[in-house]
Design a protein around this motif. Structure first.
Motif, PDB file in Angstrom:
ATOM      1  N   ARG A 197     -15.555  -4.196 -45.114  1.00  0.00           N
ATOM      2  CA  ARG A 197     -16.217  -4.388 -43.974  1.00  0.00           C
ATOM      3  C   ARG A 197     -17.038  -5.008 -44.255  1.00  0.00           C
ATOM      4  O   ARG A 197     -18.038  -4.933 -43.455  1.00  0.00           O
ATOM      5  CB  ARG A 197     -15.285  -3.029 -43.437  1.00  0.00           C
ATOM      6  CG  ARG A 197     -15.827  -3.882 -41.671  1.00  0.00           C
ATOM      7  CD  ARG A 197     -15.016  -2.327 -40.911  1.00  0.00           C
ATOM      8  NE  ARG A 197     -13.856  -1.824 -41.092  1.00  0.00           N
ATOM      9  CZ  ARG A 197     -13.241  -1.365 -41.644  1.00  0.00           C
ATOM     10  NH1 ARG A 197     -14.237   0.100 -42.486  1.00  0.00           N
ATOM     11  NH2 ARG A 197     -12.069  -1.054 -41.856  1.00  0.00           N
ATOM     12  N   THR A 198     -17.927  -3.443 -44.609  1.00  0.00           N
ATOM     13  CA  THR A 198     -19.310  -3.775 -44.936  1.00  0.00           C
ATOM     14  C   THR A 198     -19.758  -5.080 -45.066  1.00  0.00           C
ATOM     15  O   THR A 198     -20.665  -5.832 -44.803  1.00  0.00           O
ATOM     16  CB  THR A 198     -19.916  -2.657 -45.680  1.00  0.00           C
ATOM     17  OG1 THR A 198     -20.324  -0.992 -44.885  1.00  0.00           O
ATOM     18  CG2 THR A 198     -21.669  -2.263 -45.363  1.00  0.00           C
ATOM     19  N   THR A 199     -19.551  -5.608 -45.952  1.00  0.00           N
ATOM     20  CA  THR A 199     -19.885  -6.778 -47.290  1.00  0.00           C
ATOM     21  C   THR A 199     -19.485  -8.265 -46.374  1.00  0.00           C
ATOM     22  O   THR A 199     -20.655  -9.096 -45.574  1.00  0.00           O
ATOM     23  CB  THR A 199     -19.353  -6.983 -48.465  1.00  0.00           C
ATOM     24  OG1 THR A 199     -19.574  -5.751 -49.195  1.00  0.00           O
ATOM     25  CG2 THR A 199     -19.913  -8.465 -49.007  1.00  0.00           C
ATOM     26  N   PHE A 200     -18.315  -7.696 -45.285  1.00  0.00           N
ATOM     27  CA  PHE A 200     -18.436  -9.015 -44.688  1.00  0.00           C
ATOM     28  C   PHE A 200     -19.338  -9.005 -43.622  1.00  0.00           C
ATOM     29  O   PHE A 200     -19.230  -9.608 -43.207  1.00  0.00           O
ATOM     30  CB  PHE A 200     -16.952  -8.877 -44.004  1.00  0.00           C
ATOM     31  CG  PHE A 200     -15.705  -9.633 -43.907  1.00  0.00           C
ATOM     32  CD1 PHE A 200     -15.614 -11.327 -44.213  1.00  0.00           C
ATOM     33  CD2 PHE A 200     -14.167  -8.891 -45.707  1.00  0.00           C
ATOM     34  CE1 PHE A 200     -14.420 -11.922 -44.347  1.00  0.00           C
ATOM     35  CE2 PHE A 200     -14.028  -9.532 -45.843  1.00  0.00           C
ATOM     36  CZ  PHE A 200     -13.524 -10.793 -45.758  1.00  0.00           C
ATOM     37  N   GLU A 201     -19.510  -7.943 -42.690  1.00  0.00           N
ATOM     38  CA  GLU A 201     -20.523  -7.574 -41.797  1.00  0.00           C
ATOM     39  C   GLU A 201     -21.823  -8.142 -42.081  1.00  0.00           C
ATOM     40  O   GLU A 201     -22.877  -8.836 -41.011  1.00  0.00           O
ATOM     41  CB  GLU A 201     -20.719  -6.587 -41.386  1.00  0.00           C
ATOM     42  CG  GLU A 201     -19.202  -6.260 -40.383  1.00  0.00           C
ATOM     43  CD  GLU A 201     -19.670  -4.797 -39.793  1.00  0.00           C
ATOM     44  OE1 GLU A 201     -20.086  -3.979 -40.331  1.00  0.00           O
ATOM     45  OE2 GLU A 201     -18.331  -3.981 -38.884  1.00  0.00           O
TER      46      GLU A 201
END
Length: 499
Positions: A197-201
């Motif tokens: 999720r952090t990388t996607f954002e």
């Protein structure tokens, strides 16, 4: 399974009279030769189109091939352990008191025929809620689905290290207590979700900034790819730790006599770690946004999409570079090596995806609850990755993959059918411990039937087989020790030059 039989042929010559026999002080000399017969046994599971076991097949119904060459089936047996289970059931018909034995008799199972089931809970790749559902089904299964003589060991994978929670036992109470203990341990399956999720954002924010301030930033900047590479490398490192822990467990089982099955319980292991990130870049920069919905007005924040080929070489060419970059993190070779390792040690792998039916938007789903994962291409990429590894591990070793179901009890019953009903095919191999991998293929002459079996074996040397049994005896106590031999580690004394 490979068996060797040493046969000594003795020839007695002449007759010995009573007087001479009385004066004999040493046994007569023996003349003979030791002959090693190398028999490779293959366990074969045959099911119909509905997945039900097929019984009643004969030797002539099978064809067996080693490395593509047809070999003769010299040993054949149809195994049906249901009779043992029924005989020991509580509702079995009772004998008259006069005919009953003096003491209860438990059906005895030879060590070579005993089932050794290892329940391997992968705490590093499972979420607590999913684990709780599976543990309850496992408890019910272990209470009433195993035949007399079978043994179960409970193992967990904690941060890349296997740990035996309950050694081999047939005691249901001990197994129940062990499962309860496992249910209280920490589970780290959500860590990858948070990292994803952090990388996607980060990718989405950087991409949006390039769109909103085109003068300062290039759309589809290569920095997006750097973020994807960082995530993929991190996840791949953890996957390799997971596979390494399984290999250690399989190693320890090599010398255990009898049938060996390992049930791996997890939410899935990524086959190509980080592939979903490169798929996201393809959606954003590969000219595919119109089909995925990223560029639609009704999509998430009306995300902009580009065709990097029109921007130039300074942009990440996702359409051409993305697939190749994703495959550079594939763990297919490591999975193949693990299955070959399991086949060499005659360990059948079963895999169970604890998340059950996969659906996006659920915090307990392996897809997580991130809004970006609601798009079909991203969701299917993650799902295929998690299940692809489970399928490979089970399929290559003759086991069953269990996923896309919330009825674990029924799936476990199917697994038990493998333990109860199968065919054993044996053939004489001309090799004597060459240490090489050999491919095995089994065909059934009757149409419409599905065949499962381990796809290969490695012919071990006598020294390697002895080492396997020694390791199994030390780690799992599977050998008898009538002399009560113990091993003690004394004080170490350094030799010359500190060695």
């Amino acid at each position: 399974m490979t068996s060797r039989f040493a046969c000594r042929i003795l020839i007695a010559l002449g007759l010995v009279g009573p007087a001479l026999a009385a004066q004999q002080t040493s046994p007569p000399p023996e003349f003979g030769e030791v002959i090693e017969v190398n028999v490779v046994n293959v366990e074969v599971y045959v099911t119909d189109k509905a997945g039900n076991p097929v019984k009643g097949l004969k030797r002539g119904d099978f064809e067996l091939f080693e490395d593509g060459r047809k070999v003769e089936v010299t040993n054949f047996e149809a195994i049906d352990r249901e009779l043992v289970q029924i005989a020991a059931a509580p509702n079995a018909p009772q004998m008259p008191a006069s005919a009953a034995p003096a003491a209860p008799q438990t059906p005895q199972t030879a060590p070579e025929e005993r089932l050794n089931l290892i329940v391997y809970v992968d705490n590093f790749n499972i979420r607590p809620t999913n684990r709780a559902k599976v543990l309850q089904s496992l408890q019910d299964f272990l209470q009433g689905q195993l035949a007399p003589g079978d043994r179960v060991m409970l193992v967990t994978n904690d941060l890349g290290r296997p740990r035996v929670r309950v050694p081999f036992t047939a005691d249901p109470a001990v197994l129940t207590a062990g499962l309860d203990e496992i249910g209280r341990l920490s589970a780290n399956g959500g860590e990858i979700d948070r990292s994803r999720r952090t990388t996607f954002e980060a990718i989405m924010n950087l991409h949006r900034m390039a769109y909103e301030t085109p003068i300062d930033l290039v759309p589809c900047d290569r920095e997006l790819a750097r973020l994807a590479h960082g995530f993929a490398a991190s996840v791949r490192s953890e996957v390799l730790r997971t596979l390494g822990a399984m290999k250690l467990m399989v190693n320890s089982l090599a010398g255990i006599p009898g049938r060996k099955a390992l049930l791996h319980v997890s939410d899935g292991i990524p086959l190509t770690p980080g592939e979903e990130m490169f798929q996201l870049l393809i959606e954003l920069c590969g000219g595919a946004g119109a089909t995925s919905g990223f560029g639609d007005s009704g999509s998430i924040d009306a995300l902009p999409t580009f065709d990097a080929r029109e921007i130039g070489p300074q942009a990440y060419q996702a359409a051409s570079e993305g697939p190749a970059d994703a495959q550079s993190y594939s763990t297919a070779n490591e999975l193949t090596a693990l299955t070959a390792h399991a086949n060499a040690h005659q360990v059948t792998l079963y895999t169970l995806q604890a998340s059950g039916l996969i659906a996006g938007g659920d915090a307990d789903s392996p897809l997580g609850d991130a809004r970006y994962l609601q798009f079909p291409t991203i969701r299917s990429t993650i799902q295929d990755n998690l299940q692809g590894s489970l399928f490979t591990l089970a399929n290559e070793t003759g086991g069953r993959p269990i996923f896309n179901t919330n009825d674990f009890s029924q799936a476990l019953t199917r697994m038990r059918e493998d333990f109860s009903s199968y065919y054993s095919l044996g053939y004489s191999s001309p090799r004597q411990g060459d240490g090489r991998q050999h491919r095995i293929e089994v065909k059934v002459r009757k149409p419409g039937l599905k065949v499962r079996h381990r796809t290969g074996y490695r012919d071990k040397s006598s020294l390697e087989r002895t080492a396997d049994r020694t390791l199994a005896a030390v780690l799992h106590g599977v050998e008898d020790n009538p002399l009560d031999v113990t091993v003690q580690i004394g004080e170490q004394t350094l030799a010359e030059k500190g060695q």
